[in-house]
Design a protein around this motif. Structure first.
Motif, PDB file in Angstrom:
ATOM      1  N   LEU A 146      -5.857  -7.030  -8.429  1.00 24.67           N
ATOM      2  CA  LEU A 146      -5.630  -5.752  -9.094  1.00 24.67           C
ATOM      3  C   LEU A 146      -6.927  -5.189  -9.661  1.00 24.67           C
ATOM      4  CD1 LEU A 146      -2.306  -6.585 -10.960  1.00 24.67           C
ATOM      5  CD2 LEU A 146      -2.585  -5.081  -8.993  1.00 24.67           C
ATOM      6  N   THR A 148      -1.001   4.497  -6.812  1.00 21.11           N
ATOM      7  CA  THR A 148      -1.824   3.367  -6.408  1.00 21.11           C
ATOM      8  C   THR A 148      -3.062   3.221  -7.288  1.00 21.11           C
ATOM      9  OG1 THR A 148      -3.059   4.720  -4.800  1.00 21.11           O
ATOM     10  CG2 THR A 148      -1.077   3.595  -4.025  1.00 21.11           C
ATOM     11  N   ALA A 188      -8.917  -3.846  -6.793  1.00 25.61           N
ATOM     12  CA  ALA A 188      -8.314  -2.616  -6.262  1.00 25.61           C
ATOM     13  C   ALA A 188      -8.821  -1.378  -6.981  1.00 25.61           C
ATOM     14  CB  ALA A 188      -6.793  -2.702  -6.369  1.00 25.61           C
ATOM     15  N   GLN A 189      -9.169  -1.511  -8.261  1.00 20.16           N
ATOM     16  CA  GLN A 189      -9.660  -0.362  -9.014  1.00 20.16           C
ATOM     17  C   GLN A 189     -11.093   0.003  -8.649  1.00 20.16           C
ATOM     18  OE1 GLN A 189      -8.062  -0.102 -13.259  1.00 20.16           O
ATOM     19  NE2 GLN A 189      -8.100  -2.302 -12.919  1.00 20.16           N
ATOM     20  N   VAL A 243      -0.896  -2.513 -14.946  1.00 21.75           N
ATOM     21  CA  VAL A 243      -0.569  -3.941 -14.985  1.00 21.75           C
ATOM     22  C   VAL A 243      -1.545  -4.683 -15.897  1.00 21.75           C
ATOM     23  CG1 VAL A 243      -0.435  -6.059 -13.633  1.00 21.75           C
ATOM     24  CG2 VAL A 243       0.548  -3.950 -12.734  1.00 21.75           C
ATOM     25  N   LEU A 244      -2.832  -4.406 -15.758  1.00 25.21           N
ATOM     26  CA  LEU A 244      -3.839  -5.092 -16.570  1.00 25.21           C
ATOM     27  C   LEU A 244      -3.674  -4.774 -18.052  1.00 25.21           C
ATOM     28  CD1 LEU A 244      -6.981  -4.677 -14.281  1.00 25.21           C
ATOM     29  CD2 LEU A 244      -5.513  -6.677 -14.554  1.00 25.21           C
ATOM     30  N   ALA A 272       4.515  -1.380 -13.134  1.00 24.55           N
ATOM     31  CA  ALA A 272       3.477  -2.067 -13.911  1.00 24.55           C
ATOM     32  C   ALA A 272       4.053  -2.873 -15.069  1.00 24.55           C
ATOM     33  CB  ALA A 272       2.452  -1.060 -14.433  1.00 24.55           C
ATOM     34  N   VAL A 313      -1.114   2.072 -11.109  1.00 26.28           N
ATOM     35  CA  VAL A 313      -0.387   0.804 -11.238  1.00 26.28           C
ATOM     36  C   VAL A 313      -1.311  -0.377 -11.531  1.00 26.28           C
ATOM     37  CG1 VAL A 313       1.000  -0.889  -9.975  1.00 26.28           C
ATOM     38  CG2 VAL A 313       1.656   1.514  -9.946  1.00 26.28           C
ATOM     39  N   PRO A 314      -2.419  -0.580 -10.791  1.00 28.96           N
ATOM     40  CA  PRO A 314      -3.291  -1.724 -11.137  1.00 28.96           C
ATOM     41  C   PRO A 314      -3.819  -1.657 -12.563  1.00 28.96           C
ATOM     42  CG  PRO A 314      -3.847  -0.862  -8.979  1.00 28.96           C
ATOM     43  CD  PRO A 314      -2.896   0.116  -9.584  1.00 28.96           C
ATOM     44  N   LEU A 344      -3.631 -12.700  -8.212  1.00 28.33           N
ATOM     45  CA  LEU A 344      -3.079 -11.348  -8.201  1.00 28.33           C
ATOM     46  C   LEU A 344      -3.793 -10.468  -9.217  1.00 28.33           C
ATOM     47  CD1 LEU A 344      -1.051  -9.276  -7.234  1.00 28.33           C
ATOM     48  CD2 LEU A 344       0.611 -10.218  -8.847  1.00 28.33           C
ATOM     49  N   SER A 345      -4.061 -10.997 -10.408  1.00 28.54           N
ATOM     50  CA  SER A 345      -4.790 -10.229 -11.424  1.00 28.54           C
ATOM     51  C   SER A 345      -6.179  -9.847 -10.921  1.00 28.54           C
ATOM     52  CB  SER A 345      -4.896 -11.048 -12.715  1.00 28.54           C
ATOM     53  OG  SER A 345      -3.616 -11.307 -13.260  1.00 28.54           O
ATOM     54  N   THR A 387       4.720   4.345 -12.099  1.00 28.13           N
ATOM     55  CA  THR A 387       3.763   3.399 -12.677  1.00 28.13           C
ATOM     56  C   THR A 387       4.436   2.481 -13.678  1.00 28.13           C
ATOM     57  OG1 THR A 387       1.939   4.968 -12.360  1.00 28.13           O
ATOM     58  CG2 THR A 387       1.601   3.179 -13.954  1.00 28.13           C
TER      59      THR A 387
END
Length: 253
Positions: free
Chosen positions: A87, A124, A90-91, A131-132, A65, A127-128, A83-84, A61
């Motif tokens: 992400l 998976t 994706a959650q 990143v945020l 990330a 990571v999202p 992309l943001s 991660t």
């Protein structure tokens, strides 16, 4: 909120013959540590596997990330907003949907029942989110700090490694903690992707005490208590970093 935790400890100390009393004891009047002895005899391999999966998920991660968060926050690549948003979406995907997708992929690649396959699957989820969190935190780092590093001759990677990461300690701790806790407590991915493996996590280890005709509640609750200790210790040690990491970027000057 704390009563279920107390009741878990109480049941873990209750003798089997007192387990189904019509009026249960509110306190362990005649405590026994047989459940904890069983945990030490049976569950240590599962605990080691969960620890390995948790640490591996943290490593993957952070490796993905942190650079992605830096790129979105400071390098501002084309398509960064899209992309943001991806992400964030994706959650929202239910874990069971992702688990079934992973099952098909892992079956074709021969990755079922492998502990490191669980690291990939758990990452998976982490990571999202990571990143945020990094984007929110790193957006608040002054651009003058990055400009000063460029004047000194540092490239984008050197700036990230030597300047951005050290001042992003709170975000690193926050992401690491949540990634570890998600991997440590995961049951959906574990039961779908590693139910028959030689190295299974503690969430599956507990289920060996549950049968169709009987359930060893003393051992189940003792295992749950032992499995809760690492998470509780991490939360206590990292709470001030988490508070700072989660709220970073919420207020603009």
């Amino acid at each position: 909120m704390l009563f279920p935790v107390y009741w878990m400890v109480n049941v873990s100390l209750t003798r089997d013959e007192n387990m189904r009393k019509e009026n249960p004891d509110w306190f362990p009047v005649d405590p026994t540590f047989d459940g904890y002895t069983t945990v030490l005899d049976d569950q240590l391999p599962y605990l080691r596997t969960s620890l390995l999966i948790g640490l591996g998920t943290v490593a993957v991660t952070l490796a993905l990330a942190a650079p992605a968060g830096y790129a979105l926050a400071k390098l501002r690549p084309r398509g960064g907003r899209a992309l943001s948003f991806a992400l964030l979406v994706a959650q929202m995907i239910p874990g069971i949907i992702m688990a079934m997708g992973f099952y098909g992929i892992f079956l074709n690649l021969g990755l079922l029942n492998e502990w490191w396959g669980l690291i990939i699957a758990d990452s998976t989820l982490a990571v999202p989110f990571g990143v945020l969190i990094f984007v929110a935190f790193m957006s608040g780092i002054p651009d003058e700090l990055i400009a000063a590093a460029k004047i000194d001759g540092a490239g984008a990677w050197r700036t990230f490694r030597s300047v951005i990461l050290p001042v992003s300690r709170n975000a690193v701790v926050t992401v690491s903690l949540f990634a570890f806790l998600w991997a440590w407590s995961d049951f959906v991915f574990a039961s779908t992707l590693d139910a028959g493996g030689a190295h299974r996590p503690i969430t599956l280890g507990i289920y060996q005490y549950i049968g169709n005709n009987s359930s060893e509640w003393n051992a189940i609750m003792a295992t749950a208590v032992v499995a809760s200790v690492p998470a509780a210790v991490l939360l206590v040690l990292a709470q001030r970093f988490v508070a700072a990491g989660v709220t970073a970027g919420a207020v603009k000057d």
